[in-house]
Design a protein around this motif. Structure first.
Motif, short mmCIF file in Angstrom:
data_model
loop_
_atom_site.label_atom_id
_atom_site.label_comp_id
_atom_site.label_asym_id
_atom_site.label_seq_id
_atom_site.Cartn_x
_atom_site.Cartn_y
_atom_site.Cartn_z
N PRO A 1 34.20 59.39 -44.08
CA PRO A 1 32.86 59.21 -43.94
C PRO A 1 32.07 60.73 -43.88
CG PRO A 1 34.07 58.55 -41.78
CD PRO A 1 34.84 58.82 -43.08
N ILE A 2 30.91 60.56 -44.45
CA ILE A 2 30.10 61.99 -44.59
C ILE A 2 29.60 62.38 -43.35
CG2 ILE A 2 27.93 60.70 -45.28
CD1 ILE A 2 27.40 63.30 -47.04
N GLY A 3 29.15 61.18 -42.39
CA GLY A 3 28.59 61.58 -41.05
C GLY A 3 27.38 60.75 -40.65
N VAL A 4 26.49 61.25 -40.17
CA VAL A 4 25.22 60.62 -39.68
C VAL A 4 24.38 60.58 -41.02
CG1 VAL A 4 23.18 60.85 -38.31
CG2 VAL A 4 25.34 61.63 -37.46
N VAL A 5 23.78 59.49 -40.97
CA VAL A 5 22.88 59.02 -42.26
C VAL A 5 21.66 58.75 -41.65
CG1 VAL A 5 22.75 57.55 -44.27
CG2 VAL A 5 24.85 58.10 -43.64
N GLY A 6 20.61 59.24 -42.31
CA GLY A 6 19.27 58.81 -42.35
C GLY A 6 18.98 58.10 -43.18
N ALA A 7 18.24 56.75 -43.07
CA ALA A 7 17.70 55.92 -44.11
C ALA A 7 16.44 55.54 -44.04
CB ALA A 7 18.69 54.62 -44.03
N ILE A 8 15.60 55.41 -45.02
CA ILE A 8 14.14 55.31 -44.94
C ILE A 8 13.79 54.08 -45.97
CG2 ILE A 8 11.73 56.21 -45.41
CD1 ILE A 8 12.83 58.96 -44.72
N THR A 9 13.39 53.00 -45.48
CA THR A 9 13.40 51.93 -46.43
C THR A 9 11.75 51.58 -46.73
OG1 THR A 9 13.42 50.29 -44.14
CG2 THR A 9 15.42 51.09 -45.33
N PRO A 10 11.85 50.72 -47.54
CA PRO A 10 10.30 50.21 -48.14
C PRO A 10 9.94 49.09 -47.53
CG PRO A 10 11.87 49.72 -49.90
CD PRO A 10 12.79 50.42 -48.61
N TRP A 11 8.69 48.71 -47.83
CA TRP A 11 8.14 47.46 -46.90
C TRP A 11 8.39 46.02 -48.13
CZ3 TRP A 11 4.80 45.73 -50.74
CH2 TRP A 11 4.15 46.44 -51.76
N ASN A 12 8.49 46.37 -49.17
CA ASN A 12 8.48 45.35 -50.20
C ASN A 12 9.88 44.73 -50.20
OD1 ASN A 12 10.00 47.58 -51.45
ND2 ASN A 12 9.46 46.85 -53.64
N SER B 1 19.13 58.65 -47.40
CA SER B 1 18.93 57.37 -48.31
C SER B 1 17.48 57.03 -48.01
CB SER B 1 19.91 56.33 -48.27
OG SER B 1 19.61 55.34 -49.19
N PHE B 2 16.96 57.40 -49.47
CA PHE B 2 15.40 56.91 -49.64
C PHE B 2 15.08 55.71 -50.69
CE2 PHE B 2 11.39 57.94 -51.34
CZ PHE B 2 10.32 57.61 -50.31
N THR B 3 14.13 55.06 -50.27
CA THR B 3 13.61 54.03 -51.55
C THR B 3 12.10 54.29 -51.29
OG1 THR B 3 15.37 52.73 -51.44
CG2 THR B 3 13.42 51.86 -52.28
N GLY B 4 11.52 54.74 -52.08
CA GLY B 4 9.95 54.71 -52.26
C GLY B 4 9.69 55.49 -53.49
N SER B 5 8.43 56.29 -53.24
CA SER B 5 7.66 56.65 -54.54
C SER B 5 8.37 57.93 -55.11
CB SER B 5 6.26 57.00 -54.17
OG SER B 5 6.13 58.20 -53.51
N THR B 6 8.15 58.41 -56.43
CA THR B 6 8.92 59.50 -56.97
C THR B 6 8.11 60.82 -56.13
OG1 THR B 6 9.31 58.46 -59.18
CG2 THR B 6 9.01 60.74 -58.88
N GLU C 1 15.90 56.15 -54.80
CA GLU C 1 15.54 55.06 -55.53
C GLU C 1 14.14 55.09 -55.52
OE1 GLU C 1 13.75 51.97 -56.54
OE2 GLU C 1 14.57 51.15 -54.84
N LEU C 2 13.46 55.67 -56.63
CA LEU C 2 12.05 56.00 -56.89
C LEU C 2 11.32 54.96 -57.44
CD1 LEU C 2 12.74 59.89 -56.75
CD2 LEU C 2 12.45 58.51 -54.73
N GLY C 3 10.26 55.45 -58.12
CA GLY C 3 9.32 54.80 -58.98
C GLY C 3 9.99 54.11 -60.24
N GLY C 4 9.30 53.09 -61.04
CA GLY C 4 9.92 52.70 -61.98
C GLY C 4 8.72 52.19 -62.87
#
Length: 475
Positions: free
Chosen positions: A133-144, A217-222, A242-245
């Motif tokens: 395992p890499i270690g401590v992970v920060g995760a930022i998640t979206p509202w949708n 790890s982030f999901t949101g805008s470009t 994981e950014l815009g599409g």
């Protein structure tokens, strides 16, 4: 908020959560400051020392328990998601099931992290590669996707032995709170999972600047993703983005038109068009555009707009008025440049919807590449139809975007299905399939849609490091 196994009820302020269907306040959560964010990081770092050493089967058993409790509380999770971000109960129930699937998948897959034995270049050496395992992970998640985005990030991380600090979107922290109640009920050890809320810039900066956080790890805008890339340079923090599409949806002249119409309605208008993989540009061959448009308009006109808690609602509100205004802007710009509104194209007028951020499901005809909607992500319930003449032309148009998350096309030509799949510059391609994502497959884009994968065994690899071990065994 939840730090080191304890609930935090006070911070430097509070975040107010409103139901976008009614404007009513549905709850509040504390807004944390830098010291509390660092406390969560420290708790995760301390917990990593023991969690990472647990046998994989023990971590797996915790996740099985989480999945079991989530199934028991499925309706609670669906209801709170609908209340805070507006998605219809039908959509939310599907999302909650997907969230459970991710937990279940990684409960199973986390037991299958295999290393390698490599033939040595010398008789007195033995060479292996360990996966750790890499270690401590920060995760930022979206509202949708307030439920499934959390489990899609947390489940693989803790399955392989990482610990996590999660920041949900400020519009949808109540779903996250309920998920963490489930983690607590499952008796996941203190510090393994931590929930924080605060100013987005402060949280991301604190996570990126901490030498204890090894991955974000982030999901949101470009736009935000590019800032995170820059911010990760000082500590060389590993990122998954994981950014815009701006997904193309291509309907060739030999396609099953009814399937293409039904699939477009299912994919485009779920979550009121507020998904990063939903169809933003609908390319239809000129020889079938009239038939396709007529059938699409008939289906879209039947969609019921309303409060997501109404069991008859198929399209709920947008998350806020900014989303409504962007949809209006794109439709008005297109009409001013020659497009026609075939259905929808305005805010609903029903009195019971007056206080919500609603916009009618909309289909535009006669759209061309000069219009905003052809190159900007709408993130709303608007489907623009653009005609094309040849395969070569439409593939070039589809690829003419800085984004590369998802693409879809419909055809009954098996040769074309392979040929176009290979030519489209997107991380996900659905052929006669508008809903290709599930727990066992990799999700992620290319170009300015980000990098890294979530889902499947591919998503688990994002939380592992590979360590070469070479052992000399003799003189």
């Amino acid at each position: 908020m939840y730090i080191n196994g304890k609930w935090i009820e006070k911070g430097i302020g509070e975040v107010v959560v409103k139901n976008p269907a009614t404007g009513e306040v549905v709850g509040t959560v504390p807004k944390l400051g830098k010291e509390q964010i660092e406390e969560a990081i420290n708790a995760a770092d301390e917990a990593f020392k023991t969690w990472s050493q647990l046998p994989a089967i023990q971590r797996s058993n915790y996740l099985y328990r989480v999945a079991e409790i989530m199934r028991e509380r499925k309706e609670d999770l669906a209801r709170i998601g609908t209340l805070e971000m507006g998605k219809s109960l039908i959509d939310m129930r599907g999302e909650v099931q997907a969230a459970i699937d991710y937990v279940q998948w990684y409960a199973e897959e986390g037991r299958r992290v295999y290393g390698e034995t490599i033939p040595s270049n010398a008789a007195n050496k033995r060479v292996s590669v360990l996966k750790q395992p890499i270690g401590v992970v920060g995760a930022i998640t979206p509202w949708n996707f307030p439920v499934s985005m959390i489990t899609r990030k947390i489940a693989p991380a803790i399955a392989v032995g990482c610990t996590v600090v999660v920041k949900p979107a400020s519009q949808s922290p109540l779903s996250a709170k309920l998920i963490f109640e489930i983690f607590e009920q499952a008796e996941i050890p203190a510090g393994v999972v931590n929930l924080i809320q605060g100013d987005a810039g402060l949280v991301s900066q604190t996570l990126l600047q901490s030498p204890k956080v090894k991955k974000l790890s982030f999901t949101g805008s470009t736009e935000v993703g590019k800032k995170l890339i820059a911010g990760s340079a000082d500590t060389v923090t590993k990122l998954s983005l994981e950014l815009g599409g701006h997904a193309p949806y291509i309907v060739f002249e030999d396609a099953n038109i009814d399937l293409a119409v039904d699939s477009l309605v299912a994919g485009k208008f779920r979550c009121a068009g507020q998904t990063c993989v939903c169809m933003n540009r609908v390319y239809v061959h000129e020889s079938i555009v009239e038939e396709f448009s007529n059938k699409l308009v008939e289906k879209v006109a039947q969609l019921k707009v309303g409060n997501g808690l109404d069991p008859n609602t198929s399209v709920g509100p947008l998350v806020d008025m900014k989303g409504v205004q962007k949809s209006e802007e794109h439709v008005q710009d297109a009409v001013s440049k020659g497009a026609k509104v075939l259905v929808g194209g305005k805010r609903p007028t029903a009195p019971e919807l007056a206080n919500g951020s609603f916009y009618e499901p909309t289909v535009l005809g006669g759209v061309n590449e000069s219009m905003l909607i052809s190159y900007e992500e709408t993130f709303g319930p608007v489907a623009p139809i653009i005609t094309f003449k040849s395969e070569e032309e439409v593939v070039e148009k589809a690829n003419n975007t800085p984004y590369g998350l998802a693409a879809y096309f419909y055809t009954n030509d098996i040769s074309r299905s392979h040929r176009v799949s290979e030519q489209l510059q997107f991380g996900i391609v659905g052929v006669n399939d508008s809903l290709p994502i599930h727990a066992a497959v990799p999700f992620g884009g290319i170009k300015e849609s980000g990098y890294g994968k979530e889902g499947g065994h591919h998503g688990m690899k994002e939380y592992l490091i590979e360590k070469l071990v070479s052992v000399r065994i003799g003189d």
